[in-house]
Design a protein around this motif. Structure first.
Motif, mmCIF file in Angstrom:
data_model
loop_
_atom_site.group_PDB
_atom_site.id
_atom_site.type_symbol
_atom_site.label_atom_id
_atom_site.label_comp_id
_atom_site.label_asym_id
_atom_site.label_seq_id
_atom_site.Cartn_x
_atom_site.Cartn_y
_atom_site.Cartn_z
ATOM 1 N N UNK B 119 0.855 -1.178 0.000
ATOM 2 C CA UNK B 119 0.000 0.000 0.000
ATOM 3 C C UNK B 119 0.895 1.233 0.000
ATOM 4 N N UNK B 120 1.055 1.839 -1.177
ATOM 5 C CA UNK B 120 1.987 2.953 -1.328
ATOM 6 C C UNK B 120 1.467 4.204 -0.631
ATOM 7 N N UNK B 121 0.208 4.512 -0.880
ATOM 8 C CA UNK B 121 -0.367 5.698 -0.233
ATOM 9 C C UNK B 121 -1.873 5.558 -0.189
ATOM 10 N N UNK B 122 -2.479 6.288 0.686
ATOM 11 C CA UNK B 122 -3.947 6.304 0.700
ATOM 12 C C UNK B 122 -4.446 7.550 1.409
ATOM 13 N N UNK B 123 -5.665 7.885 1.100
ATOM 14 C CA UNK B 123 -6.328 9.020 1.750
ATOM 15 C C UNK B 123 -7.735 8.587 2.125
ATOM 16 N N UNK B 124 -8.246 9.197 3.146
ATOM 17 C CA UNK B 124 -9.607 8.882 3.550
ATOM 18 C C UNK B 124 -9.692 7.498 4.147
ATOM 19 N N UNK B 141 -0.083 2.786 6.446
ATOM 20 C CA UNK B 141 0.825 3.224 5.371
ATOM 21 C C UNK B 141 1.979 2.245 5.178
ATOM 22 N N UNK B 142 2.234 1.902 3.921
ATOM 23 C CA UNK B 142 3.338 0.997 3.631
ATOM 24 C C UNK B 142 3.014 -0.463 3.889
ATOM 25 N N UNK B 143 1.780 -0.744 4.230
ATOM 26 C CA UNK B 143 1.398 -2.103 4.595
ATOM 27 C C UNK B 143 1.644 -3.082 3.441
ATOM 28 N N UNK B 160 -3.486 3.730 -3.344
ATOM 29 C CA UNK B 160 -2.607 3.363 -4.444
ATOM 30 C C UNK B 160 -1.765 2.162 -4.028
ATOM 31 N N UNK B 161 -1.732 1.164 -4.893
ATOM 32 C CA UNK B 161 -0.993 -0.060 -4.591
ATOM 33 C C UNK B 161 0.124 -0.270 -5.598
ATOM 34 N N UNK B 162 1.204 -0.799 -5.132
ATOM 35 C CA UNK B 162 2.310 -1.182 -6.016
ATOM 36 C C UNK B 162 2.416 -2.692 -5.998
ATOM 37 N N UNK B 285 -1.207 9.739 -12.682
ATOM 38 C CA UNK B 285 -0.417 8.510 -12.635
ATOM 39 C C UNK B 285 0.371 8.461 -11.327
ATOM 40 N N UNK B 286 0.218 7.401 -10.606
ATOM 41 C CA UNK B 286 0.921 7.323 -9.330
ATOM 42 C C UNK B 286 2.373 6.951 -9.535
ATOM 43 N N UNK B 287 3.161 7.297 -8.582
ATOM 44 C CA UNK B 287 4.545 6.843 -8.593
ATOM 45 C C UNK B 287 4.854 6.341 -7.202
ATOM 46 N N UNK B 288 5.443 5.160 -7.181
ATOM 47 C CA UNK B 288 5.696 4.520 -5.889
ATOM 48 C C UNK B 288 6.586 5.396 -5.046
ATOM 49 N N UNK B 289 6.176 5.620 -3.833
ATOM 50 C CA UNK B 289 6.980 6.393 -2.893
ATOM 51 C C UNK B 289 7.160 7.822 -3.337
ATOM 52 N N UNK B 290 6.176 8.359 -4.081
ATOM 53 C CA UNK B 290 6.323 9.696 -4.625
ATOM 54 C C UNK B 290 6.070 10.772 -3.587
ATOM 55 N N UNK B 291 5.823 10.357 -2.376
ATOM 56 C CA UNK B 291 5.687 11.317 -1.301
ATOM 57 C C UNK B 291 4.268 11.812 -1.137
ATOM 58 N N UNK B 292 3.319 11.118 -1.769
ATOM 59 C CA UNK B 292 1.942 11.512 -1.545
ATOM 60 C C UNK B 292 1.598 11.269 -0.093
#
Lengths: 186, 323
Positions: B119-124, B141-143, B160-162, B285-292
């Protein structure tokens, strides 16, 4: 000459691999503890010798199953006591559990752990003495480890120093020994 | 001698050995009673030294008994030498094989969940349900999500998942997927995802193999594409391809959906594809670990925990193609 750097764990492992010299070191390390324990339990020298042999056989049988070799000394004391009481029970009628009676009889000072610690301390002490230079090494050996317990005058003659300087010399040597043993975790 | 003055080491040694006269001994005792730490420590050392030295007085067993005990090892060896040698050199490989088989059996009976995504990032509000627990829990986060994990987003959630092969996916609000499979064969990942609700944006790297997305209406396969999938109440599924192409397999037939095309298909039906590209909101477009921002748990997840995927609708803000 015993190598004090060899741990019980290492010796037991080598012994299990069939190394006779390791068994000899282990035996020398603990034979007094076993024999002394048997005598303390009231065994005659002949009975203590029989008990000693039985304990050695049990020890060899159980060698691979002793999980915590740090408690080897205490285990040997307990095993020796059980052997003594098993023999004693065979010849006498005892009511109740032999070990309970034994534990009731044993004071805190003679607990397996206390006896075992005493024996281990003696080994550590001898290892510490080896690190001392003369005349301290000889002086402390004569004072503490010479079975005949020679008098001060005999020791003074042996070391070629005045009798009245033995006290201060002993104090200095003991202080050095304390420092050495402190580094060994005494 | 002042009762507060330290006692010389030499005097303490005599004290421990009982060599002092009564007067000096009393002075030493008085000093020790004051609680002098240094002298108390020296006394304890000297007492321990004397106790250890007593061992020299413990008699050793007679020499003949010592020799017998020494030989006991030889006798002991005579009973088990063959077994010990056989064990060392012949049984060891067999034991290794037995252990390996046992591990395989255990693993096949109770396979450990493989890593399927992170799990790269999430909101809500975002929740995950691991097969090991079987209950929905707030995402972390990061799970790391093992195979079999389900993920769902709330009414205002997104995640967002990687995936291990480098593919990404982004769940819009009120979406739900399950990571059915992620295995590596010949250096390439085979991924199977089951999407049961909501809209999800997928980025599958070109050259991927066996990327399969399943819904109740059909199966979508691709070897590299950027596409969105939306599953509506009742299972109706829409696919919008932005880059590359995907192949849709349904009960009613198969169809390849290319760049700029959209397709809709329902359970039991065949895909209906429009040749013209549909206007869809531009996904980021998401990017892994993009700091979102990885907002840990925000307690605004509106659906109750026993909400079914269908009840999570209305469906997402992804463009739904017009049939």
């Amino acid at each position: 000459m015993e190598d004090y750097s060899l741990t019980d764990d290492l010796l037991v492992g080598q012994c299990l691999a069939g190394d006779k010299s390791s068994w000899e070191v282990l035996l020398r390390r603990y034979e007094r503890l076993i024999y002394h324990t048997a005598l303390r339990e009231g065994a005659t020298p002949d009975e203590a010798a029989d008990v000693f042999q039985s304990v050695c056989l049990i020890w060899l049988e159980e060698l691979g199953r002793i999980r915590d070799t740090r408690r080897l000394g205490a285990w040997l004391v307990t095993t020796t006591r059980r052997e003594c009481w098993a023999r004693w029970k065979k010849d006498h009628t005892v009511e109740g559990d032999a070990m309970t009676l034994l534990e009731d009889r044993a004071g805190e000072e003679s607990s397996p752990e206390a006896l075992s610690s005493q024996a281990e301390d003696a080994l550590l002490l001898q290892a510490g003495l080896k690190e001392l230079a003369d005349p301290c090494r000889t002086l402390l050996h004569l004072l503490y480890f010479e079975p005949k317990h020679p008098s001060y005058s005999v020791i003074a003659r042996r070391l070629d120093i005045p009798v009245n300087s033995l006290g201060p010399t002993r104090a200095r040597c003991l202080q050095k020994l304390k420092d050495i043993l402190g580094k060994k975790g005494w | 001698m002042d009762a507060r003055e330290h006692i010389p080491f030499e005097t303490l040694a005599d004290f421990v050995e009982g060599r002092l006269g009564m007067e000096t001994e009393t002075r030493v005792r008085t000093h020790l009673a004051t609680g002098c730490t240094a002298c108390g420590e020296n006394v304890r050392f000297l007492e321990r030294l004397n106790r250890a030295a007593q061992v020299v007085d413990w008699p050793a067993p007679p020499a003949r008994i010592h020799r017998k005990a020494l030989n006991a090892l030889k006798q002991h060896d005579a009973v088990l030498p063959g077994l010990r040698k056989v064990w060392s050199w012949r049984l060891a490989p067999l034991a290794v094989a037995v252990i390996a088989v046992a591990i395989l059996v255990i693993v096949s009976i109770n396979p450990q969940p493989a890593y399927a995504a992170s799990l790269v990032s999430f909101n809500g509000g975002v929740e995950v349900r691991l097969t090991s627990t079987g209950i929905w829990q707030p995402a972390v986060p990061g799970q790391v999500l093992p195979v079999g994990t389900e993920i769902r987003t709330g009414a205002s959630g997104e995640a967002e998942l990687l995936l291990p092969g480098g593919d990404h996916l982004k769940l819009a609000s009120s979406a739900q997927i399950q990571l059915d499979r992620a295995i590596r064969t010949d250096g390439k990942w085979q991924v199977v995802i089951n999407q049961s609700a909501g809209g999800v944006d997928y980025w599958v790297e070109p050259g991927s193999e066996g990327y399969s997305l399943q819904t109740s209406a059909g199966e979508i396969n691709t070897s590299g594409a950027h596409f969105q999938v939306s599953v509506e109440s009742g299972g109706a599924t829409s696919v919008n391809v932005e880059e590359g192409e995907v192949k849709v397999d349904t009960a009613g037939g198969s169809e390849t959906i290319r760049h700029g095309q959209s397709s809709v298909f329902s359970p039991g039906g065949s895909p209906t594809t429009r040749p013209e590209p549909q206007s869809t909101p531009e996904p980021t477009k998401p990017s892994a670990g993009s700091g979102q921002s990885n907002t840990p748990h925000v307690p605004e997840f509106t659906p109750p925990m026993d909400t079914t995927p269908e009840q999570l609708l209305p469906l997402p803000g992804l463009g739904t193609p017009t049939p």
